[in-house]
Design a protein around this motif. Structure first.
Motif, PDB file in Angstrom:
ATOM      1  N   LEU A  80       0.861  -1.178   0.000  1.00 26.54           N
ATOM      2  CA  LEU A  80       0.000   0.000   0.000  1.00 26.54           C
ATOM      3  C   LEU A  80       0.899   1.230   0.000  1.00 26.54           C
ATOM      4  O   LEU A  80       1.678   1.437   0.933  1.00 26.54           O
ATOM      5  N   LEU A  99      -7.986  -3.687   4.518  1.00 28.70           N
ATOM      6  CA  LEU A  99      -7.081  -4.493   3.696  1.00 28.70           C
ATOM      7  C   LEU A  99      -6.623  -5.744   4.437  1.00 28.70           C
ATOM      8  O   LEU A  99      -6.680  -6.856   3.901  1.00 28.70           O
ATOM      9  N   ILE A 138      -1.281  -0.960  -4.165  1.00 27.69           N
ATOM     10  CA  ILE A 138      -2.518  -0.196  -4.029  1.00 27.69           C
ATOM     11  C   ILE A 138      -2.117   1.260  -3.846  1.00 27.69           C
ATOM     12  O   ILE A 138      -1.291   1.576  -2.988  1.00 27.69           O
ATOM     13  N   ALA A 160      -4.353  -1.589  -7.920  1.00 25.51           N
ATOM     14  CA  ALA A 160      -5.692  -1.017  -7.781  1.00 25.51           C
ATOM     15  C   ALA A 160      -5.525   0.347  -7.139  1.00 25.51           C
ATOM     16  O   ALA A 160      -4.525   0.609  -6.454  1.00 25.51           O
ATOM     17  N   THR A 161      -6.491   1.221  -7.350  1.00 20.79           N
ATOM     18  CA  THR A 161      -6.393   2.568  -6.805  1.00 20.79           C
ATOM     19  C   THR A 161      -7.573   2.881  -5.892  1.00 20.79           C
ATOM     20  O   THR A 161      -8.698   2.456  -6.142  1.00 20.79           O
ATOM     21  N   HIS A 162      -7.277   3.633  -4.827  1.00 24.74           N
ATOM     22  CA  HIS A 162      -8.334   4.184  -3.983  1.00 24.74           C
ATOM     23  C   HIS A 162      -8.635   5.560  -4.551  1.00 24.74           C
ATOM     24  O   HIS A 162      -8.008   6.548  -4.193  1.00 24.74           O
ATOM     25  N   TYR A 173     -10.383  -0.207  -9.177  1.00 25.45           N
ATOM     26  CA  TYR A 173     -10.439   0.918  -8.250  1.00 25.45           C
ATOM     27  C   TYR A 173     -11.627   0.786  -7.318  1.00 25.45           C
ATOM     28  O   TYR A 173     -12.589   0.061  -7.580  1.00 25.45           O
ATOM     29  N   LEU A 317     -10.541  -3.285  -2.199  1.00 21.83           N
ATOM     30  CA  LEU A 317      -9.266  -3.128  -2.897  1.00 21.83           C
ATOM     31  C   LEU A 317      -8.389  -4.367  -2.741  1.00 21.83           C
ATOM     32  O   LEU A 317      -7.665  -4.745  -3.665  1.00 21.83           O
ATOM     33  N   VAL A 321      -6.961  -6.468  -6.010  1.00 19.39           N
ATOM     34  CA  VAL A 321      -5.577  -6.774  -6.386  1.00 19.39           C
ATOM     35  C   VAL A 321      -5.329  -8.283  -6.408  1.00 19.39           C
ATOM     36  O   VAL A 321      -4.520  -8.768  -7.212  1.00 19.39           O
TER      37      VAL A 321
END
Length: 359
Positions: A80, A99, A138, A160-162, A173, A317, A321
């Motif tokens: 992260l 997570l 992330i 993946a994106t927040h 995302y 998330l 991933v």
């Protein structure tokens, strides 16, 4: 003639590190079976995996990551990458909680990699990809044309994106609909007769700040009135800095009757600014803010707020991933948390919308 006490003694006080052979001996399974069970291989039964993992946990087995990487090309690490923040009241703890709760019963572990605001945001991403020190990353605090996202897509590295980007249709995302949040906020303030709103928004170089600014424009066009967006601080600034700016704004402009805040920090700073510096105006100023924690309402019961479920974001998330790692051929997982106007759903309502690309 030698005596027993003359013989070299094995060092005491240091327990040998458990190995796959240790688990195999205790479980009755062959070493290859133990290895594949711990790697969550699809050809190993659930009960076998459960037994092997239970024994591994009981004896404190820790895999040798160097050996694992040589054997499988994987690290079983997800990183992260988050910006360092000067104020401790933020979403990070809840995001990490979500997570880790989702990764808890998998073979993956979470590492937190900081990057310092003002420095090259691409540096930690490039390091992870070039060294292979994680299987996926992330990202948080994304911009529209985020160079980190462009780099990861170019290198076909799982991530993946927040928050969304301009290429959101191409990657995994989770996002909160900040435009809807701001639009609802303006309408709820207007419902209390507030028409001159002071707004403390996220950084406008980040996409969620731009979404929030657009939501304000939409809300004002629907109800009339005016909004002044603060330009000297943002909702990610220190709480003391936000409070000082709001106090100065209220001192300069006595017509301000509503404050819209883009974070929990800003909400609490606004409450303190009004209640301590202008207590005689507290009944004529309403505050609407985003709340990941309920602290601000402990001090101002009439605070208008909209919750954001950051822990849920973390859980989603993690799943996103894992799919990007294990099933890259599938469409990326994507989800948008949409706040619902309380006029329709009650106080603090929310709903989730799975995007068309979601699995």
């Amino acid at each position: 003639m030698s005596h027993p006490e003359d013989k070299p003694q094995k060092p005491s006080g240091r327990r040998e590190q458990p190995t796959l052979k240790t688990i195999a001996s205790l479980s009755g399974f062959a070493v290859p079976t133990v290895s594949r069970a711990l790697s969550d291989a699809p050809d190993i039964g659930k009960e076998t995996k459960k037994k092997v993992r239970r024994i591994a946990a009981e004896i404190g087995y820790v895999p040798n990551r160097a050996g694992l990487r040589l054997r499988t090309g994987r690290t079983n690490v997800i990183s992260l990458i988050i910006p360092t923040e000067r104020d401790g009241m933020n979403h990070t703890a809840q995001l990490i909680s979500g997570l880790t709760s989702e990764l808890r019963h998998t073979r993956y572990h979470l590492n937190v990699t900081p990057w310092f605001v003002g420095e090259d945001s691409l540096q930690p991403v490039r390091y992870i990809v070039e060294t292979g020190s994680a299987d996926a990353v992330i990202l948080n605090a994304t911009s529209a044309h985020d160079p980190r996202v462009a780099y990861l897509m170019e290198h076909d590295f799982p991530f993946a994106t927040h928050g969304r980007t301009s290429w959101a249709e191409k990657h995994a995302y989770f996002d909160f609909d900040n435009a809807a949040f701001a639009r609802i906020g303006v309408k709820r303030l207007a419902a209390r007769g507030r028409r001159n709103i002071h707004a403390v928004l996220p950084p406008l170089d980040q996409l969620y700040g731009q979404f929030m600014a657009e939501g304000i424009r939409q809300g004002i066009s629907e109800i009339g009135g005016s909004v002044r967006v603060c330009e000297t601080v943002n909702s990610d600034s220190l709480g003391t800095e936000i409070r000082e700016q709001i106090v100065n704004a209220l001192a300069r402009d006595s017509s301000i009757d509503g404050i819209l805040c883009g974070s929990s920090i800003a909400s609490m700073a606004a409450v303190d600014a009004v209640e301590s510096a202008f207590p005689w105006r507290s009944s004529t100023i309403d505050i609407f803010g985003k709340q990941s924690t309920p602290f601000a309402r402990l001090f101002r019961k009439e605070l208008l707020s909209m919750p954001e479920n950051v822990q849920w974001a973390g859980q989603f998330l993690a799943r996103a991933v894992l799919q990007a790692i294990n099933e890259p051929e599938l469409p990326p997982l994507q989800e948008l948390e949409v706040p619902v106007d309380v006029a329709d759903e009650g106080e603090g309502g929310q709903r989730a919308e799975n995007c068309p690309e979601s699995g």
